[in-house]
Design a protein around this motif. Sequence first.
Motif, PDB file in Angstrom:
ATOM      1  N   GLY A 118      63.461  20.502  46.258  1.00 25.10           N
ATOM      2  CA  GLY A 118      63.234  19.781  47.505  1.00 25.10           C
ATOM      3  C   GLY A 118      64.306  20.153  48.505  1.00 25.10           C
ATOM      4  O   GLY A 118      64.930  19.294  49.131  1.00 25.10           O
ATOM      5  N   ASP A 141      60.830  24.208  47.576  1.00 23.08           N
ATOM      6  CA  ASP A 141      60.236  23.161  48.383  1.00 23.08           C
ATOM      7  C   ASP A 141      58.739  23.422  48.477  1.00 23.08           C
ATOM      8  O   ASP A 141      58.305  24.581  48.458  1.00 23.08           O
ATOM      9  N   ASP A 168      56.047  23.501  43.795  1.00 28.80           N
ATOM     10  CA  ASP A 168      55.910  22.074  43.497  1.00 28.80           C
ATOM     11  C   ASP A 168      56.840  21.768  42.333  1.00 28.80           C
ATOM     12  O   ASP A 168      56.505  22.031  41.173  1.00 28.80           O
ATOM     13  N   SER A 182      69.188  17.782  43.206  1.00 29.10           N
ATOM     14  CA  SER A 182      68.076  17.326  44.034  1.00 29.10           C
ATOM     15  C   SER A 182      68.420  16.041  44.766  1.00 29.10           C
ATOM     16  O   SER A 182      69.085  15.155  44.211  1.00 29.10           O
ATOM     17  N   PRO A 184      65.798  13.884  46.007  1.00 28.23           N
ATOM     18  CA  PRO A 184      64.347  13.732  46.087  1.00 28.23           C
ATOM     19  C   PRO A 184      63.956  12.535  46.948  1.00 28.23           C
ATOM     20  O   PRO A 184      64.800  11.692  47.288  1.00 28.23           O
ATOM     21  N   ALA A 207      59.256  13.591  52.437  1.00 27.77           N
ATOM     22  CA  ALA A 207      60.654  13.623  52.031  1.00 27.77           C
ATOM     23  C   ALA A 207      61.222  12.224  51.821  1.00 27.77           C
ATOM     24  O   ALA A 207      62.385  12.084  51.424  1.00 27.77           O
TER      25      ALA A 207
END
Length: 281
Positions: A118, A141, A168, A182, A184, A207
């Motif tokens: 991400g 991402d 993904d 991350s 997330p 996001a």
Amino acid sequence: MQYQEIYKQGVSVLEGAGIEEAALDARLLLEEVCGTDRTVLYAHGEREISGGEEEQYLEKIKVRANRVPLQHILGKTEFMGLTFTVNGHVLCPRQDTEILVEEVLKHLHDGMRILDIGTGSGCILLSLLHYSNDCHGIGADISEEALEAAKTNAVRLGAAHADFVKSDLFEKTEGKFEIIVSNPPYIKSAEIDGLMPEVKDHDPHAALDGGEDGLFFYRKITEKAGEHLPGGGMLFYEIGWDQGEAVKNILEENSFREIQIVKDFSGLDRVVFGTWYGETR
């Protein structure tokens, strides 16, 4: 009109719009328009500004008063002492996330591979690469627009060892990484409408939304992280202020050990990390 006079006008407008840091935002916008620095306001406040500068400044103040994030108006923001390009396709880097980067740097050694899941603007990965030696990183991402922003930032910072992939989560990542990091999405779905306008109306929804309990992506990433870590590899997360114990439990349930919760400067839980030595269940 004088520099200090137009500045005060800008502050007044932003205060009327409920902007918490009205004075700071008004000054930064004025410096952007006039190409000045902070010393001009206090040492040369009588400086005359042109009609074009006045018009441009008041337009930017109007946009900020409509709760468009300052970073989007400037098109950039500072993070870890570096300048990053930002837009409406990426989460604006925030000071809280610097805690995450600083914790990773304590454990990052020369030549390590890093995976940033991400990646958004790339601020986490690119900061880690900038402040380390001979490390290589991949930023993953699902958003093409976010990846374009990250690639732009990589070029600006001269990050030769950064690659970005549309993926993904782990879908298109290959190999193992000594560090997986991350930030997330971790906001509960039902709480997004209550966020400040700068966030709910301008940050990308994908996001922000962490599912019903805000923990969806912690579960998904942690379940697969061990497959991409060597023995002794580490997983680092930024978390919401009330998610420390819950995320720690998720790591424990997935065989991570030596788990720590790190607080931010306000004394709130901000980072959780753990080490992978292999499946123990």
